[in-house]
Every structure is written in structure tokens, then in C-alpha cells.
Scaffold this active site. Structure first.
Site, PDB file in Angstrom:
ATOM      1  N   ARG A  93       0.850  -1.189   0.000  1.00  0.00           N
ATOM      2  CA  ARG A  93       0.000   0.000   0.000  1.00  0.00           C
ATOM      3  C   ARG A  93       0.888   1.242   0.000  1.00  0.00           C
ATOM      4  NH1 ARG A  93      -1.772   1.124   4.208  1.00  0.00           N
ATOM      5  NH2 ARG A  93      -1.324  -0.634   5.571  1.00  0.00           N
ATOM      6  N   TYR A 232      -1.752  -3.322  -6.979  1.00  0.00           N
ATOM      7  CA  TYR A 232      -1.457  -4.120  -5.786  1.00  0.00           C
ATOM      8  C   TYR A 232      -2.461  -3.895  -4.656  1.00  0.00           C
ATOM      9  CZ  TYR A 232       1.217  -7.083  -2.766  1.00  0.00           C
ATOM     10  OH  TYR A 232       1.590  -8.137  -1.979  1.00  0.00           O
ATOM     11  N   GLY A 233      -3.016  -4.972  -4.145  1.00  0.00           N
ATOM     12  CA  GLY A 233      -3.779  -5.009  -2.900  1.00  0.00           C
ATOM     13  C   GLY A 233      -4.686  -3.820  -2.683  1.00  0.00           C
ATOM     14  N   GLY A 234      -4.546  -3.228  -1.507  1.00  0.00           N
ATOM     15  CA  GLY A 234      -5.426  -2.138  -1.108  1.00  0.00           C
ATOM     16  C   GLY A 234      -5.370  -0.931  -2.035  1.00  0.00           C
ATOM     17  N   LYS A 241      -9.760  -1.348   1.540  1.00  0.00           N
ATOM     18  CA  LYS A 241      -9.358  -0.223   2.393  1.00  0.00           C
ATOM     19  C   LYS A 241     -10.040   1.087   1.971  1.00  0.00           C
ATOM     20  CE  LYS A 241      -6.429  -2.869   4.542  1.00  0.00           C
ATOM     21  NZ  LYS A 241      -6.707  -3.303   5.912  1.00  0.00           N
ATOM     22  N   HIS A 261     -10.785  -1.177  11.438  1.00  0.00           N
ATOM     23  CA  HIS A 261      -9.746  -2.114  10.987  1.00  0.00           C
ATOM     24  C   HIS A 261      -9.640  -3.218  12.038  1.00  0.00           C
ATOM     25  CE1 HIS A 261      -5.281  -2.502   9.505  1.00  0.00           C
ATOM     26  NE2 HIS A 261      -6.085  -3.314   8.860  1.00  0.00           N
ATOM     27  N   SER A 283      -1.652  -3.138  10.401  1.00  0.00           N
ATOM     28  CA  SER A 283      -1.421  -4.105   9.321  1.00  0.00           C
ATOM     29  C   SER A 283      -0.248  -5.023   9.660  1.00  0.00           C
ATOM     30  CB  SER A 283      -1.104  -3.358   8.030  1.00  0.00           C
ATOM     31  OG  SER A 283      -2.127  -2.425   7.763  1.00  0.00           O
ATOM     32  N   CYS A 285       0.149  -7.341  11.886  1.00  0.00           N
ATOM     33  CA  CYS A 285       0.461  -7.572  13.305  1.00  0.00           C
ATOM     34  C   CYS A 285      -0.265  -8.806  13.821  1.00  0.00           C
ATOM     35  CB  CYS A 285       0.072  -6.366  14.143  1.00  0.00           C
ATOM     36  SG  CYS A 285       1.213  -4.997  13.992  1.00  0.00           S
ATOM     37  N   LYS A 287      -3.463 -10.139  12.781  1.00  0.00           N
ATOM     38  CA  LYS A 287      -4.937 -10.206  12.853  1.00  0.00           C
ATOM     39  C   LYS A 287      -5.447 -11.523  12.285  1.00  0.00           C
ATOM     40  CE  LYS A 287      -6.684  -6.362  11.082  1.00  0.00           C
ATOM     41  NZ  LYS A 287      -5.424  -5.674  10.747  1.00  0.00           N
ATOM     42  N   THR A 288      -4.861 -11.952  11.160  1.00  0.00           N
ATOM     43  CA  THR A 288      -5.337 -13.203  10.552  1.00  0.00           C
ATOM     44  C   THR A 288      -5.046 -14.374  11.490  1.00  0.00           C
ATOM     45  OG1 THR A 288      -4.919 -12.209   8.399  1.00  0.00           O
ATOM     46  CG2 THR A 288      -5.262 -14.591   8.430  1.00  0.00           C
ATOM     47  N   ASN A 289      -3.886 -14.342  12.161  1.00  0.00           N
ATOM     48  CA  ASN A 289      -3.554 -15.428  13.097  1.00  0.00           C
ATOM     49  C   ASN A 289      -4.534 -15.465  14.268  1.00  0.00           C
ATOM     50  OD1 ASN A 289      -1.389 -16.122  11.518  1.00  0.00           O
ATOM     51  ND2 ASN A 289       0.128 -15.069  12.770  1.00  0.00           N
ATOM     52  N   ASP A 308     -10.021  -8.695   9.063  1.00  0.00           N
ATOM     53  CA  ASP A 308      -9.408  -7.395   8.749  1.00  0.00           C
ATOM     54  C   ASP A 308     -10.315  -6.189   8.985  1.00  0.00           C
ATOM     55  OD1 ASP A 308      -7.104  -5.975   7.836  1.00  0.00           O
ATOM     56  OD2 ASP A 308      -8.123  -5.609   5.936  1.00  0.00           O
ATOM     57  N   SER A 399       4.240 -10.377   0.772  1.00  0.00           N
ATOM     58  CA  SER A 399       3.555 -11.286  -0.169  1.00  0.00           C
ATOM     59  C   SER A 399       2.251 -11.763   0.460  1.00  0.00           C
ATOM     60  CB  SER A 399       4.456 -12.456  -0.534  1.00  0.00           C
ATOM     61  OG  SER A 399       4.933 -13.099   0.622  1.00  0.00           O
ATOM     62  N   ARG A 400       1.297 -12.106  -0.374  1.00  0.00           N
ATOM     63  CA  ARG A 400      -0.072 -12.294   0.101  1.00  0.00           C
ATOM     64  C   ARG A 400      -0.733 -13.533  -0.476  1.00  0.00           C
ATOM     65  NH1 ARG A 400      -2.327  -8.093   3.527  1.00  0.00           N
ATOM     66  NH2 ARG A 400      -0.714  -6.514   3.634  1.00  0.00           N
ATOM     67  N   PHE A 527       0.499 -16.811  19.447  1.00  0.00           N
ATOM     68  CA  PHE A 527      -0.286 -17.776  18.656  1.00  0.00           C
ATOM     69  C   PHE A 527      -1.309 -18.495  19.531  1.00  0.00           C
ATOM     70  CE2 PHE A 527       3.857 -17.133  16.572  1.00  0.00           C
ATOM     71  CZ  PHE A 527       3.376 -16.440  15.472  1.00  0.00           C
ATOM     72  N   ASN A 530      -2.247 -17.286  22.914  1.00  0.00           N
ATOM     73  CA  ASN A 530      -3.011 -16.048  23.093  1.00  0.00           C
ATOM     74  C   ASN A 530      -4.426 -16.354  23.597  1.00  0.00           C
ATOM     75  OD1 ASN A 530      -0.822 -14.570  22.310  1.00  0.00           O
ATOM     76  ND2 ASN A 530      -1.469 -14.366  20.167  1.00  0.00           N
TER      77      ASN A 530
HETATM   78  C1  OXD Z   1      -3.409  -4.033   5.369  1.00  0.00           C
HETATM   79  C2  OXD Z   1      -4.124  -5.164   4.743  1.00  0.00           C
HETATM   80  O1  OXD Z   1      -2.437  -3.523   4.794  1.00  0.00           O
HETATM   81  O2  OXD Z   1      -5.058  -5.666   5.374  1.00  0.00           O
HETATM   82  O3  OXD Z   1      -3.825  -3.626   6.464  1.00  0.00           O
HETATM   83  O4  OXD Z   1      -3.800  -5.539   3.613  1.00  0.00           O
HETATM   84 MN    MN Z   2      -5.553  -4.621   7.178  1.00  0.00          MN
END
Ligand code: OXD
Ligand code: MN
Length: 619
Positions: A93, A232-234, A241, A261, A283, A285, A287-289, A308, A399-400, A527, A530
């Protein structure tokens, strides 16, 4: 009025002209007119109205393979999955190229780039003139949130990137159902995207077309989005976003709700009682985990609702309710492994588009952290031969993977509940080596808003900038708030006042999984462990877990955290909760300087909260 300066359409239902190119089966006249106007400006060779069907996705994937944008992975190892390698300069981004063009500069606030809207429109109009020559313009109607949900919002994005179409198809409910909602009169947000790489007749395309000039621009008053030059992405999947956070945060301010967010999870205790938590982290940090956490403690279960973005409203029953407006995950690959996030690894079994990861010799994917020993030979994200001695990462740090949420084995059965789930607690987190304890509970909502407003985090690779540098990222919304953040803080305080008049105000917590000890190593295993912190939170909600007061908020009593089966010694536990008053006083000074940047838009209540913190530190 420039061509792009169209009124925001609340489209009446009208018959489409019989000759409309590749016309949709439903006919929202406002969308058809808008597309026709854009086609005149951007001069695409073709127009394709996306229906969101599997067949359409299949054809686009084939086209992307033929164009060299995607490479199909080994179907036996990774069924129906693809790898994209972006342009080397189009990998994250671009916050420095992101603008909030409110009529008045003060309404964008000190945390956003601002440009005078009329001048910006003229500049974008110039850039977009002829920018789609030789390409197809795809028209993507989409719904953020389950189609027809009272909490959902509609949008239409045009793009000349089939990669963006495929990505939007995973990340949103894209296609005819959304167009039908618009045709029935729903308000919609227009979003214009072009990679800015017109093709001359006969000119051969490149694998990842983009332009050195890049813009991601939002006009908050008219709820419009323009993006130029990046795929790319966002920067390019504008539903995410640009719409679901930047424009939606403005809609939320005006309509009395919150666009955040935040991940959303359902936590079920061994008693069978379920709780819903929303958690904001900057971003990359984790969140997906956290959204897909496999608890290390027996009897506890975490299910995923979103990873997200969350939209939160006070429901008709007076309770705080939230939906995940997205339909997929655009997750950070590096660091994801069978150990750190087995659920994500299962989610990615197939039907996934990977971007900028490395490819193995047998046609599968790899990234740093996926296995403890890297393969001996890879093709790296740039397409070069790679060995562990190459001295560069094989996968780009940002990478995503892009994958439908439906594939996630831990997805909650309620994740598409049109009314949203009832939120019991809100969590704020950041990546902090020092100062911030593993967990604290806010004294009340206003103190919680102070905790959210003062989040600081070490920068990650999700955006351009220096990785590791500490920056204030209030509510993890620094790059995503579409208006003056001083007003945003006031909106949160006001929202709490409205909640207090309703049934129940959620508790607010702050967490930090990333605190380091004197030896520089992480103090907390993170992980699956938590879940121990989540257990303390829900037991606080039930009134069964103890807490003691501290300058930063309430922290667990000595026996408050469930540490059964965890090998952590007393002194490291002590360091996890340590509050060094001198260091925190320096932090308070830094917060004061940060708050001062908002001038008279800064709500007095947060200055008061800072004063209270200072007093507690002085005691
Ligand atoms: C970010 C994302 O950058 O979710 O926050 O892709
Ligand atoms: Mn995000």
C-alpha cells in the site's frame, strides 16, 4: 464540471439502452450512464459487466495465465491455484500516494494527505484520459456485507486489471446480485481504477502493467474513489481499504456507526457459552492469526468471522452488533505456517491466488517461516533462481494470499448473519517491544477510547516506509480513517455515550503479544497461547477472573491468567506486565505531542484521560 465530476447516484430503475455494450441483465440507469461516461474518457477497447459467476472467474484466470500475469501452480499440490509476480515497485500500500480530498483541508486532518479537490479531479481526469486504451474495462458491482443485509453497502468499481477482478471476486460479494440491489435503489459508491498503462494497437502487454505515477484518492463528501497506476492489494482492490474503511468511516460518522480495521471472532468457553470479540491491530500484526486461532488450552474454541475489517452498529435491540463486510482474506503469507496458523494453511489448500511468494521446484508455494528449513532451490518472488545462500528473502515480506472466507475450516456458522453478531468486548493491540503489557483492561469506555487513540506500533512491510520504526497508529486506522482523526476520536466517545443509553457497553482491552525481554527475545509465546489472554477477558466479562489496578488499567491477578501447561518463569511473566514509570512518563509526553497535532479537533476527554494517566504514574 469534469467528466469524473458526476453526481453521486441513488439510481432509479430504468430500462437500459438496447445497444449497451455487453449490457447487464438488470438496468440501473445511473450505473450505465456512469460507465458510458467513463468509457468515453478512458477509451477501453471493450466493456465487460462482471456477473460474479464461476465461469467468469475461470475465464479470467485463463486469460491471466495467457497474459503471463499468473502462473498456475501444480494442481496436484495446490488445486486450481495461481501465483502472481508483481512489478518490483508495486508491492505494498502506498500511504504517501493516498489522498483524502475533502473540501476543507482541516476535515482530512493531520494524519492524511490532502489535495485541493477541484485540482485533484482535473489532474486525475488528465491522467485517466485514454488510460484504458487497448484494454477491457471491467465493471464490478459488489456488496460489502451479505447481500441484502441492513448493515451492507454497495459499490461499483471499474478496472482494467483482470487480476483486480479476480481478487475482488474473492474479497467481496461481486456480481449480479449486487447490481440487482443497486437497480432496486440502493445507494452505491463509485470506484474508478486503472493501471495507467494503455496499449497501442499491436503493442504486447507486460505481465504486471502499472504506472510509475500512482494515486489512491478519496472524495469523502461525494463518496468517490479513484485509483491510478497500481494493481497491488489495497491500492487497487478498492472495496477493501478505500471503501470499507476510508469512505465507510465517513459514512459511519455521518450515520452513527463505526467502520473499523478489526478482526471478528467467536470464542466458545468449555461451558459452551459463546462470546464475540472485535480486535484492532495495525497491518501485518497478526490479525489473521488471531482470527483463526487454535487455542492451546483444552476445551476452548475460536471461530472466525473476519480477519481485517468490521462494521459495528447499535442494533434494534440496543446491543453493539458487527459484520465482516468482506468475503475473503487478503492475508500476509510470510510467517504463516502449520505451527503459527494451521487453519490458514488448511484454508489455502487450493482455489487461492498467491502474490509475490516463492515457487518450489515442484510447482507449489513457499515463503519465509512456512517451514523451518527452506527448500534448497526456489524461484523467488522476482522470478530469479534462489537458494538459502542468496542473501535475499525468497518471498516478498508483504507477499499475500487471496482466498474466499468460505474455505476457512474455522469460519463461524454465523459469519454471514445479516444482523451481525453481538460484540462483548473490543481489543486494541500493537507491536511493541517495550512499555505495553501483555494485557490490560480499560476502566470504562472513555479510557478504552484513550487506549485505542494511543496505539503505537512498529511499522511492518504492509506499507512503504521503514520497517521497525515506531509510529502512532490510533485504532490501527492511521492509514484508513477518511476524515480528521480528532473528529474520529470524538465520534468514538459519542458512540460510547449512545451505547451507555442502550443495553450493554462492551468491555475494552489492550494487548501486546510482542513485548521483548532484556535479552531481546519475545516474552510471550503468542499464537495458540493467546487463547489464555482471551480466556481472562471472557472471565472478566463473566466476573469470574481477578484483576488488580495499575497505572495503565486493570491487569490479571497473580493467578488470573491460565498458565497451565505453559513453560514460562515468574521473572519473564513479571517483565510481561512491568510498568516502568519513567519510561511511561516519556511515553505520556509523546502522546501529548501526538494529541497536540489535532489542535482544537482533539476532544477534551482524551486530554483528561492523559492527565489521569500522568496522575496514576505520579502516585
Ligand atoms: C493491510 C491489509 O495492509 O489488510 O492492512 O492488507
Ligand atoms: Mn488490514
Amino acid at each position: 464540471m469534469t467528466l469524473l465530476d458526476h453526481p453521486r447516484a441513488d439510481s432509479p430503475l430504468e430500462d437500459a439502452p438496447a445497444s449497451a455494450p455487453d449490457a447487464p441483465t438488470v438496468h440501473p440507469a445511473a450505473v450505465i450512464d456512469w460507465v458510458a461516461e467513463l468509457a468515453e474518457l478512458m477509451q477501453p477497447a471493450d466493456i465487460h459487466w462482471c456477473d460474479g459467476s464461476t465461469r467468469e472467474r475461470h475465464e479470467l484466470l485463463q486469460l491471466l495465465v495467457a497474459n503471463g500475469t499468473l502462473e498456475q501452480l501444480n494442481p496436484e499440490l495446490r488445486p486450481y491455484s495461481f501465483l502472481a509476480r508483481s512489478h518490483e515497485a508495486d508491492v505494498a500500500r502506498l500511504e504517501s500516494r493516498t489522498f483524502i480530498c475533502s473540501a476543507e483541508k482541516i476535515d482530512a486532518g493531520p494524519t492524511n494527505n490532502w489535495a485541493e479537490p477541484t485540482r485533484m479531479r482535473a489532474e486525475l481526469t488528465d491522467l485517466m484520459r485514454g488510460s484504458m486504451r487497448g484494454r477491457t474495462m471491467y465493471v464490478m458491482p459488489f456488496s460489502m456485507g451479505p447481500v441484502g443485509s441492513p448493515m451492507a453497502k454497495l459499490g461499483v468499481q471499474v478496472t482494467d486489471s483482470p487480476y483486480v477482478v479476480v481478487s475482488t471476486g474473492s474479497m467481496t460479494r461481486m456480481g449480479t446480485a449486487a447490481l440487482e440491489e443497486i437497480a432496486a435503489g440502493a445507494e452505491w459508491v463509485p470506484a474508478i481504477h486503472t493501471v495507467g498503462a494503455p496499449l497501442a494497437p499491436g503493442e504486447k502487454d507486460v505481465a504486471w502493467p502499472c504506472n510509475d505515477t500512482k494515486y489512491i484518492v478519496h472524495f469523502p463528501e461525494t463518496r468517490e474513489i479513484f485509483s491510478y497506476g497500481s494493481a497491488y492489494g489495497g491500492n487497487a482492490i478498492l472495496a477493501k481499504k478505500a471503501f470499507a474503511l476510508r469512505i465507510a468511516s465517513v459514512q459511519a460518522r455521518d450515520e452513527g456507526w463505526l467502520a473499523e480495521h478489526m478482526l471478528l471472532i467467536k470464542v466458545t468457553a468449555p461451558t459452551g457459552r459463546a462470546y464475540h470479540l472485535a480486535a484492532a491491530f495495525p497491518s501485518a500484526c497478526g490479525k489473521t492469526n488471531l482470527a483463526m486461532l487454535s487455542p492451546s488450552i483444552p476445551g476452548w474454541k475460536v471461530e472466525t468471522i473476519g480477519d481485517d475489517i468490521a462494521w459495528l452498529r447499535i442494533g434494534a435491540d440496543g446491543r453493539l452488533r458487527a459484520i465482516n463486510p468482506e468475503a475473503g482474506f487478503f492475508g500476509v503469507a510470510p510467517g504463516t505456517s502449520a505451527k503459527t496458523n494451521p487453519t490458514a494453511m488448511d484454508t489455502l489448500w487450493g482455489n487461492t491466488v498467491f502474490t509475490n511468494v516463492a515457487r518450489t521446484e515442484d510447482g507449489d508455494v513457499w515463503w519465509e517461516g512456512m517451514t523451518s528449513t527452506p527448500p534448497a532451490h526456489l524461484t523467488d518472488w522476482r522470478g530469479n533462481a534462489w537458494t538459502p545462500d542468496s542473501g535475499v528473502p525468497a518471498a516478498h515480506p508483504n507477499s499475500r494470499f487471496t482466498v474466499s472466507a468460505r474455505q476457512c475450516p474455522s469460519i463461524a456458522s454465523t459469519w454471514e448473519d445479516p444482523e451481525g453478531v453481538v460484540i462483548d468486548a473490543i481489543i486494541f493491540g500493537g507491536r511493541r517491544a517495550t512499555n505495553v503489557p501483555l494485557v490490560v483492561e480499560a476502566r470504562d469506555w472513555d479510557h478504552g477510547v484513550f487506549l485505542g487513540a494511543t496505539i503505537a506500533s512498529e511499522q511492518t512491510a504492509a506499507a512503504e516506509g521503514t520497517v521497525g520504526e515506531l509510529r502512532r497508529d490510533p485504532f490501527a486506522m492511521l492509514p484508513f480513517c477518511g476524515y480528521n482523526m480528532g473528529d474520529y476520536f470524538a465520534h468514538w466517545l459519542d458512540f460510547g455515550r449512545r451505547l451507555r443509553r442502550s443495553a450493554r457497553v462492551p468491555r475494552v482491552f489492550q494487548v501486546n503479544w510482542f513485548r521483548k525481554g532484556a535479552d531481546g527475545s519475545f516474552l510471550w509465546p503468542g499464537f495458540g497461547d493467546n487463547a489464555r489472554v482471551l480466556q481472562w477477558m471472557v472471565e472478566r466479562l463473566d466476573g469470574t477472573a481477578g484483576a488488580v489496578d495499575s497505572p495503565l488499567g486493570s491487569i490479571p491477578t497473580a493467578d488470573g491468567l491460565n498458565l497451565d501447561g505453559l513453560d514460562i518463569d515468574e521473572s519473564r511473566l513479571g517483565e510481561l506486565f512491568a510498568q516502568d514509570r519513567e519510561a511511561l512518563r516519556v511515553e505520556a509526553d509523546d502522546i501529548e505531542t501526538f494529541f497536540a497535532t489535532f489542535g482544537d479537533r482533539m476532544p477534551a476527554e482524551l486530554d483528561r484521560q492523559l492527565e489521569l494517566l500522568r496522575r496514576r504514574l505520579a502516585d
